[in-house]
Design a protein around this motif. Sequence first.
Motif, PDB file in Angstrom:
ATOM      1  N   MET A 211      -9.508  -8.899  -9.009  1.00  0.00           N
ATOM      2  CA  MET A 211      -8.975  -8.361  -7.757  1.00  0.00           C
ATOM      3  C   MET A 211     -10.135  -7.743  -6.989  1.00  0.00           C
ATOM      4  O   MET A 211     -11.268  -7.697  -7.464  1.00  0.00           O
ATOM      5  N   ASN A 212      -9.840  -7.239  -5.794  1.00  0.00           N
ATOM      6  CA  ASN A 212     -10.784  -6.383  -5.093  1.00  0.00           C
ATOM      7  C   ASN A 212     -10.075  -5.104  -4.670  1.00  0.00           C
ATOM      8  O   ASN A 212      -8.880  -4.916  -4.947  1.00  0.00           O
ATOM      9  N   ARG A 213     -10.792  -4.232  -4.027  1.00  0.00           N
ATOM     10  CA  ARG A 213     -10.276  -2.901  -3.722  1.00  0.00           C
ATOM     11  C   ARG A 213      -8.940  -2.949  -2.974  1.00  0.00           C
ATOM     12  O   ARG A 213      -7.935  -2.380  -3.410  1.00  0.00           O
ATOM     13  N   LEU A 214      -8.929  -3.626  -1.819  1.00  0.00           N
ATOM     14  CA  LEU A 214      -7.717  -3.633  -1.008  1.00  0.00           C
ATOM     15  C   LEU A 214      -6.591  -4.385  -1.704  1.00  0.00           C
ATOM     16  O   LEU A 214      -5.413  -3.985  -1.620  1.00  0.00           O
ATOM     17  N   GLY A 215      -6.921  -5.455  -2.410  1.00  0.00           N
ATOM     18  CA  GLY A 215      -5.898  -6.185  -3.143  1.00  0.00           C
ATOM     19  C   GLY A 215      -5.221  -5.316  -4.189  1.00  0.00           C
ATOM     20  O   GLY A 215      -3.996  -5.377  -4.375  1.00  0.00           O
ATOM     21  N   ALA A 216      -6.010  -4.489  -4.874  1.00  0.00           N
ATOM     22  CA  ALA A 216      -5.441  -3.580  -5.871  1.00  0.00           C
ATOM     23  C   ALA A 216      -4.563  -2.526  -5.208  1.00  0.00           C
ATOM     24  O   ALA A 216      -3.483  -2.195  -5.714  1.00  0.00           O
ATOM     25  N   TYR A 217      -5.021  -1.988  -4.077  1.00  0.00           N
ATOM     26  CA  TYR A 217      -4.220  -0.967  -3.396  1.00  0.00           C
ATOM     27  C   TYR A 217      -2.862  -1.526  -2.976  1.00  0.00           C
ATOM     28  O   TYR A 217      -1.841  -0.816  -3.027  1.00  0.00           O
ATOM     29  N   ARG A 218      -2.841  -2.765  -2.552  1.00  0.00           N
ATOM     30  CA  ARG A 218      -1.596  -3.331  -2.026  1.00  0.00           C
ATOM     31  C   ARG A 218      -0.498  -3.478  -3.074  1.00  0.00           C
ATOM     32  O   ARG A 218       0.674  -3.551  -2.724  1.00  0.00           O
ATOM     33  N   ILE A 219      -0.877  -3.502  -4.351  1.00  0.00           N
ATOM     34  CA  ILE A 219       0.157  -3.697  -5.369  1.00  0.00           C
ATOM     35  C   ILE A 219       0.318  -2.497  -6.297  1.00  0.00           C
ATOM     36  O   ILE A 219       1.297  -2.428  -7.038  1.00  0.00           O
ATOM     37  N   ALA A 220      -0.621  -1.533  -6.281  1.00  0.00           N
ATOM     38  CA  ALA A 220      -0.619  -0.481  -7.303  1.00  0.00           C
ATOM     39  C   ALA A 220       0.593   0.439  -7.205  1.00  0.00           C
ATOM     40  O   ALA A 220       1.194   0.802  -8.214  1.00  0.00           O
ATOM     41  N   GLY A 221       0.965   0.846  -5.997  1.00  0.00           N
ATOM     42  CA  GLY A 221       2.113   1.719  -5.823  1.00  0.00           C
ATOM     43  C   GLY A 221       1.850   3.147  -6.265  1.00  0.00           C
ATOM     44  O   GLY A 221       0.771   3.500  -6.757  1.00  0.00           O
ATOM     45  N   ALA A 222       2.875   4.006  -6.113  1.00  0.00           N
ATOM     46  CA  ALA A 222       2.773   5.412  -6.508  1.00  0.00           C
ATOM     47  C   ALA A 222       2.673   5.492  -8.035  1.00  0.00           C
ATOM     48  O   ALA A 222       3.209   4.632  -8.747  1.00  0.00           O
ATOM     49  N   PRO A 223       1.961   6.513  -8.566  1.00  0.00           N
ATOM     50  CA  PRO A 223       1.336   7.631  -7.852  1.00  0.00           C
ATOM     51  C   PRO A 223      -0.109   7.376  -7.454  1.00  0.00           C
ATOM     52  O   PRO A 223      -0.817   8.303  -7.080  1.00  0.00           O
ATOM     53  N   PHE A 224      -0.545   6.129  -7.516  1.00  0.00           N
ATOM     54  CA  PHE A 224      -1.962   5.831  -7.300  1.00  0.00           C
ATOM     55  C   PHE A 224      -2.315   5.703  -5.824  1.00  0.00           C
ATOM     56  O   PHE A 224      -3.396   6.131  -5.406  1.00  0.00           O
ATOM     57  N   VAL A 225      -1.430   5.091  -5.030  1.00  0.00           N
ATOM     58  CA  VAL A 225      -1.739   4.864  -3.619  1.00  0.00           C
ATOM     59  C   VAL A 225      -0.495   5.109  -2.769  1.00  0.00           C
ATOM     60  O   VAL A 225       0.640   5.025  -3.260  1.00  0.00           O
ATOM     61  N   ARG A 226      -0.757   5.408  -1.495  1.00  0.00           N
ATOM     62  CA  ARG A 226       0.309   5.516  -0.499  1.00  0.00           C
ATOM     63  C   ARG A 226      -0.241   4.949   0.804  1.00  0.00           C
ATOM     64  O   ARG A 226      -1.290   5.406   1.279  1.00  0.00           O
ATOM     65  N   GLN A 227       0.439   3.945   1.367  1.00  0.00           N
ATOM     66  CA  GLN A 227      -0.047   3.378   2.618  1.00  0.00           C
ATOM     67  C   GLN A 227       0.314   4.304   3.768  1.00  0.00           C
ATOM     68  O   GLN A 227       1.464   4.730   3.920  1.00  0.00           O
ATOM     69  N   LEU A 228      -0.681   4.603   4.582  1.00  0.00           N
ATOM     70  CA  LEU A 228      -0.521   5.505   5.707  1.00  0.00           C
ATOM     71  C   LEU A 228      -0.407   4.728   7.006  1.00  0.00           C
ATOM     72  O   LEU A 228      -0.884   3.591   7.119  1.00  0.00           O
ATOM     73  N   ASP A 229       0.200   5.351   7.982  1.00  0.00           N
ATOM     74  CA  ASP A 229       0.207   4.772   9.315  1.00  0.00           C
ATOM     75  C   ASP A 229      -1.217   4.826   9.873  1.00  0.00           C
ATOM     76  O   ASP A 229      -1.951   5.801   9.623  1.00  0.00           O
ATOM     77  N   PRO A 230      -1.661   3.814  10.632  1.00  0.00           N
ATOM     78  CA  PRO A 230      -3.017   3.861  11.199  1.00  0.00           C
ATOM     79  C   PRO A 230      -3.298   5.110  12.032  1.00  0.00           C
ATOM     80  O   PRO A 230      -4.455   5.532  12.134  1.00  0.00           O
TER      81      PRO A 230
END
Length: 350
Positions: A211-230
């Motif tokens: 994977m790469n950084r953004l690919g991992a963020y897109r699937i990891a979910g809480a509590p590891f990541v939270r997508q923010l509004d731009p």
Amino acid sequence: MSERTAPTPESIRAFQAENPKMRSRDQADTLGISEAQAVAAHVSFGTMRIAAPPDRIIPAAEKLGEVMALTRVEACVHEKVGEYGNYHPGEHAAMTLTENIDLRIFQSHWVHAFAVETQTEDGPRRSLQVFDAAGDAVHKIHLREASHHDAWPVILTDLAHQNQTEGQTVAARQPVEAPKSRPDKLDILREEWARLTDTHQFLRLCSKLKMNRLGAYRIAGAPFVRQLDPTAVDAMLHAVRDAGIEIMLFVGNRGCIQIHSGPIRTLRPMGPWQNVMDPGFNLHLRRDKVAEVWAVEKPTQRGPAISVEAFDAEGGLIFQTFGLGKEGRDSRPAWGRIVANLPSLEEVPA
């Protein structure tokens, strides 16, 4: 590696003479060439081709005293005033670390370099400029009034390249790596993410799982990541300014990462740009280029490392921001509260 043709150096110089107020990067974009080609058109006309390796350029920069260091990506320009020093060479990566100039250097991308001198009404403007194989800017060092200008002729002699022909051939630009996710490896990603002890282990984990950084963020979910509004980018900058805390703000391309460690005091928006205009630190961010923003938490031996990371529409990393955690100057708790209050993507009406 394919090569692209370009206008002649004479036609480049003529265009630049007709458009003297246009920035070098904008001139290059208008002409359909790389910035290195725009600069190389002036070799023997105030510009000298110099040795590109950082093991040559950084020690030379140390002789210049106070300068402005500039590192950029398409959507963000990071400028720091300070002195170069404390250089640590390395086979694959190098580092320079002083109070104000903090760089991580990847020397395989330091391919073309020039010493540029432009005459102005206020005297000569001088800089050392480094580009990658495609001719995109990797790092620039701009002399200031307080710089050691008497060292400039010595540096030119020491760094001069044997090839001083005008013009530059460049390679095709490599595309940004698209986000890579492996949903079938999600359980392993989450399990090993929870066992991290250092943020630098994260990219090795992504590589191992293909994977790469953004690919991992897109699937990891809480509590590891939270997508923010731009819009959270502006909210974050204002909150950091208002709270008076210190942050670490990273901007990097393939060849150089530049880091600001300190506060943000002055924000000046102008059109699509949000600008930090502080003594010693300027940041110019194209807010309209921010496509995805993520709040990320990684465990470390010193506690959770919480970051806000912005990406462009192609998946390229624009910047990363962390709370500064130096002894006696620990802004991480306040930073964590700021990040927790930033708007999630789903909280903002479409």
